[in-house]
Scaffold this motif. Structure first.
Motif, mmCIF file in Angstrom:
data_model
loop_
_atom_site.group_PDB
_atom_site.id
_atom_site.type_symbol
_atom_site.label_atom_id
_atom_site.label_comp_id
_atom_site.label_asym_id
_atom_site.label_seq_id
_atom_site.Cartn_x
_atom_site.Cartn_y
_atom_site.Cartn_z
ATOM 1 N N UNK A 69 0.821 -1.199 0.000
ATOM 2 C CA UNK A 69 0.000 0.000 0.000
ATOM 3 C C UNK A 69 0.853 1.246 0.000
ATOM 4 N N UNK A 70 0.226 2.375 -0.048
ATOM 5 C CA UNK A 70 0.976 3.631 -0.027
ATOM 6 C C UNK A 70 1.640 3.841 1.334
ATOM 7 N N UNK A 71 2.694 4.654 1.332
ATOM 8 C CA UNK A 71 3.368 4.944 2.596
ATOM 9 C C UNK A 71 2.446 5.693 3.544
ATOM 10 N N UNK A 72 1.666 6.613 3.009
ATOM 11 C CA UNK A 72 0.771 7.424 3.825
ATOM 12 C C UNK A 72 -0.576 7.537 3.131
ATOM 13 N N UNK A 73 -1.618 7.656 3.943
ATOM 14 C CA UNK A 73 -2.937 7.952 3.390
ATOM 15 C C UNK A 73 -3.431 9.226 4.068
ATOM 16 N N UNK A 74 -4.284 9.969 3.394
ATOM 17 C CA UNK A 74 -4.782 11.208 4.007
ATOM 18 C C UNK A 74 -5.482 10.927 5.345
ATOM 19 N N UNK A 75 -5.350 11.877 6.247
ATOM 20 C CA UNK A 75 -5.902 11.729 7.596
ATOM 21 C C UNK A 75 -7.414 11.484 7.566
ATOM 22 N N UNK A 76 -8.130 12.215 6.716
ATOM 23 C CA UNK A 76 -9.586 12.046 6.638
ATOM 24 C C UNK A 76 -9.943 10.634 6.166
ATOM 25 N N UNK A 77 -9.186 10.093 5.221
ATOM 26 C CA UNK A 77 -9.431 8.735 4.732
ATOM 27 C C UNK A 77 -9.132 7.720 5.838
ATOM 28 N N UNK A 78 -8.069 7.955 6.575
ATOM 29 C CA UNK A 78 -7.731 7.063 7.688
ATOM 30 C C UNK A 78 -8.858 7.028 8.707
ATOM 31 N N UNK A 79 -9.388 8.187 9.070
ATOM 32 C CA UNK A 79 -10.489 8.247 10.032
ATOM 33 C C UNK A 79 -11.722 7.520 9.485
ATOM 34 N N UNK A 80 -12.006 7.701 8.195
ATOM 35 C CA UNK A 80 -13.153 7.040 7.576
ATOM 36 C C UNK A 80 -12.986 5.521 7.629
ATOM 37 N N UNK A 81 -11.793 5.047 7.298
ATOM 38 C CA UNK A 81 -11.521 3.603 7.326
ATOM 39 C C UNK A 81 -11.666 3.060 8.745
ATOM 40 N N UNK A 82 -11.119 3.770 9.718
ATOM 41 C CA UNK A 82 -11.232 3.311 11.108
ATOM 42 C C UNK A 82 -12.681 3.315 11.576
ATOM 43 N N UNK A 83 -13.454 4.293 11.127
ATOM 44 C CA UNK A 83 -14.863 4.351 11.513
ATOM 45 C C UNK A 83 -15.621 3.133 10.981
ATOM 46 N N UNK A 84 -15.242 2.639 9.818
ATOM 47 C CA UNK A 84 -15.865 1.422 9.280
ATOM 48 C C UNK A 84 -15.296 0.157 9.912
ATOM 49 N N UNK A 85 -14.018 0.202 10.239
ATOM 50 C CA UNK A 85 -13.340 -0.997 10.737
ATOM 51 C C UNK A 85 -13.708 -1.333 12.183
ATOM 52 N N UNK A 86 -13.912 -0.354 13.019
ATOM 53 C CA UNK A 86 -14.174 -0.616 14.444
ATOM 54 C C UNK A 86 -15.407 -1.488 14.692
ATOM 55 N N UNK A 87 -16.550 -1.206 14.065
ATOM 56 C CA UNK A 87 -17.696 -2.104 14.296
ATOM 57 C C UNK A 87 -17.449 -3.522 13.776
ATOM 58 N N UNK A 88 -16.730 -3.635 12.658
ATOM 59 C CA UNK A 88 -16.416 -4.969 12.125
ATOM 60 C C UNK A 88 -15.508 -5.720 13.081
ATOM 61 N N UNK A 89 -14.556 -5.015 13.679
ATOM 62 C CA UNK A 89 -13.666 -5.642 14.647
ATOM 63 C C UNK A 89 -14.454 -6.096 15.881
ATOM 64 N N UNK A 90 -15.364 -5.268 16.338
ATOM 65 C CA UNK A 90 -16.178 -5.626 17.503
ATOM 66 C C UNK A 90 -17.029 -6.863 17.203
ATOM 67 N N UNK A 91 -17.610 -6.918 16.022
ATOM 68 C CA UNK A 91 -18.407 -8.075 15.627
ATOM 69 C C UNK A 91 -17.546 -9.330 15.573
#
Length: 94
Positions: free
Chosen positions: A39-61
């Protein structure tokens, strides 16, 4: 609830949820720009937050499914520690 019913419910939940989790993970990797494991070395901060917002519920499940599967596991007794003989590291000095 009897064990066969629990197993059936757990298997049904896994059959429904796993494809959804796999699709979400594929979407997240696409959003992050991961191709062939790189993957890329860095991703934009807003994209990172968006990805984490989707990933957290999936991780909890996923964690809840792991707990459900662990509850259904049959675990035998541990055989215990070996007897400490003379000269053994397990023997107490004294």
């Amino acid at each position: 609830m009897t064990r066969p019913q629990t197993d059936r419910h757990l298997q049904g939940a896994m059959a429904r949820i796993r494809p959804q989790l796999e699709a979400l993970l594929a979407r997240l990797m696409l959003l992050a720009g991961v191709v062939d494991g790189a993957g890329p070395e860095r991703i934009p901060h807003a994209l990172r937050r968006y990805i984490l917002r989707l990933l957290r519920p999936a991780e909890a499940l996923t964690r809840r499914l792991i707990v459900l599967m662990a509850r259904e596991m049959e675990v035998g007794r541990h055989p215990g520690r070996p007897e400490a003989g003379p000269g053994s590291r397990l023997a107490c000095p004294g």
